[in-house]
Every structure is written in C-alpha cells, then in structure tokens.
Write an enzyme that holds these catalytic residues in place. Structure first.
Site, PDB file in Angstrom:
ATOM      1  N   GLY A  71       6.351   1.164   5.842  1.00 37.76           N
ATOM      2  CA  GLY A  71       7.039   1.692   4.679  1.00 37.76           C
ATOM      3  C   GLY A  71       8.236   0.804   4.388  1.00 37.76           C
ATOM      4  O   GLY A  71       8.908   0.342   5.314  1.00 37.76           O
TER       5      GLY A  71
ATOM      6  N   ALA B  85      12.936  -0.371   6.516  1.00 35.67           N
ATOM      7  CA  ALA B  85      11.506  -0.510   6.814  1.00 35.67           C
ATOM      8  C   ALA B  85      11.166   0.318   8.050  1.00 35.67           C
ATOM      9  O   ALA B  85      12.013   0.545   8.914  1.00 35.67           O
ATOM     10  CB  ALA B  85      11.142  -1.977   7.034  1.00 35.67           C
ATOM     11  N   ASP B  86       9.921   0.738   8.118  1.00 34.61           N
ATOM     12  CA  ASP B  86       9.431   1.466   9.291  1.00 34.61           C
ATOM     13  C   ASP B  86       7.946   1.159   9.440  1.00 34.61           C
ATOM     14  O   ASP B  86       7.203   1.219   8.461  1.00 34.61           O
ATOM     15  CB  ASP B  86       9.637   2.971   9.123  1.00 34.61           C
ATOM     16  CG  ASP B  86       9.288   3.735  10.391  1.00 34.61           C
ATOM     17  OD1 ASP B  86       9.906   3.468  11.440  1.00 34.61           O
ATOM     18  OD2 ASP B  86       8.402   4.598  10.326  1.00 34.61           O
ATOM     19  N   THR B  87       7.539   0.823  10.670  1.00 31.12           N
ATOM     20  CA  THR B  87       6.157   0.422  10.930  1.00 31.12           C
ATOM     21  C   THR B  87       5.514   1.344  11.951  1.00 31.12           C
ATOM     22  O   THR B  87       6.160   1.737  12.928  1.00 31.12           O
ATOM     23  CB  THR B  87       6.115  -1.036  11.450  1.00 31.12           C
ATOM     24  OG1 THR B  87       6.731  -1.897  10.489  1.00 31.12           O
ATOM     25  CG2 THR B  87       4.681  -1.498  11.696  1.00 31.12           C
TER      26      THR B  87
END
Length: 192
Positions: A102, A65-67
């Site tokens: 994501g 995940a990436d924020t």
C-alpha cells in the site's frame, strides 16, 4: 523534497536509486495486523504512517508504505522470530504468492492512496535450505521472511509485476501517484 514515513533501509535505498530528494522519519503508529482484505490493510497502514508524520510536518508531502505477503488469503508480515520465519518460508516454498504494498501520499492535508501487486513463485526448498537461510538472519524484518534483493534471489523462479514492490516500495506506482498529488519525487537539480 518530501518525507518518507518509514524506517526501512530498503525503501530509502530504492528512493536513492531514482535520485529522489527526501528525508526519512519513522512514524510512531500501531499497524493494523488484520483489517480484513489484505489490500485494504496495507493501504490503511500506509495512510496511517503518512498522516502521522504529516501531522508534525504539514508543509511537506509525506509518503507512507506498507508491504505484506499473501498466500491463500493469509497475510505474512515480518516474522517475530526464527521459528516463525521457518514457518512462513515452509508455507511459501514451491508455490506462488502475492506481494502487496500500500502506498499513500499526504499533501496539504489531502490523501492519495493506491496499492501494487506482484506475483512471486518460490522454488521448492528443503527444510535444510530453509533453516540455513533463516540462520543468515536475512529473513528478519522482512514481510514473508525473505529478501528478493538479497540471498533469497536464488529461490525465486518467477516474478510477475514490479520487482521494487517486492523489495518494499513499488517505484512506478509511487511515482504515478505522486504526479496525481502534485509531488516531484526526483531531485530536479541533480545533473545527469
């Protein structure tokens, strides 16, 4: 059981909240900082993280995940220092912004990706309030320099979308994508 490709204590807490059976491994990747469209960038970073861990543990499903926080097309990641945190919060205060995360599952060499979007409206803040919040240390290590699940909760006027997305992992979207990938996130052996 699956692997979370992240060092984020917030993502681990969210997964524990839903009874997920997982281990966490921090991937050694250089994240893309500006890959064009913010949505594409967070998906790219999530996928890089998941693939890196999946290379070492191909027998496990891996979640990455990436924020990022986006205001007028500009992405705000994690502030590098207090001055940058104050700058980010000064830009966000009194305005709406978008939080994008994501997500990527890598299962048996196949990748499944998506992104979640949440709209957040910050209340107007004075420079004194911003400085006091930054002095707590909470903004460090958080995209956009705030933690909605922490002290910053009092500054949020409105939220449209997933709360867990703003914390760092959109649980509904991650679970929906897991189903497509054939992954069970919850611990099926846990008793209710």
């Amino acid at each position: 059981m699956f692997i979370l490709a992240s060092a984020s204590p917030r993502r681990r807490a969210l997964l524990r909240q839903i009874g997920a059976k997982f281990v966490s491994i921090t991937p050694a990747v250089d994240e893309v900082k500006d890959g064009g469209r913010p949505r594409d960038t967070v998906i790219c970073n999530a996928l890089m993280k998941a693939r890196k861990v999946a290379e070492e543990y191909p027998e496990h499903a891996v979640l990455g995940a990436d924020t990022t926080v986006v205001l007028n097309g500009q992405s705000f990641g994690k502030p590098k220092d207090a001055a940058e945190a104050r700058h980010m919060l000064s830009a966000l205060e009194g305005r709406e912004h978008t939080v994008l995360t994501g997500i990527a599952w890598v299962v048996d060499g196949r990748a499944y990706t998506d992104a979640a979007e949440t709209i957040v409206r910050f209340a107007p803040l004075t420079q004194k309030e911003i400085a006091a919040y930054v002095a707590t240390g909470e903004p460090m290590g958080k995209a956009g320099a705030y933690a909605i699940q922490g002290r910053a909760a009092i500054y949020i006027e409105e939220l449209r979308g997933s709360f867990s997305n703003v914390v760092g992992l959109p649980l509904h979207a991650a679970a929906a994508l897991a189903r497509k990938a054939g992954v069970v996130m919850e611990d099926e052996d846990a008793s209710a």
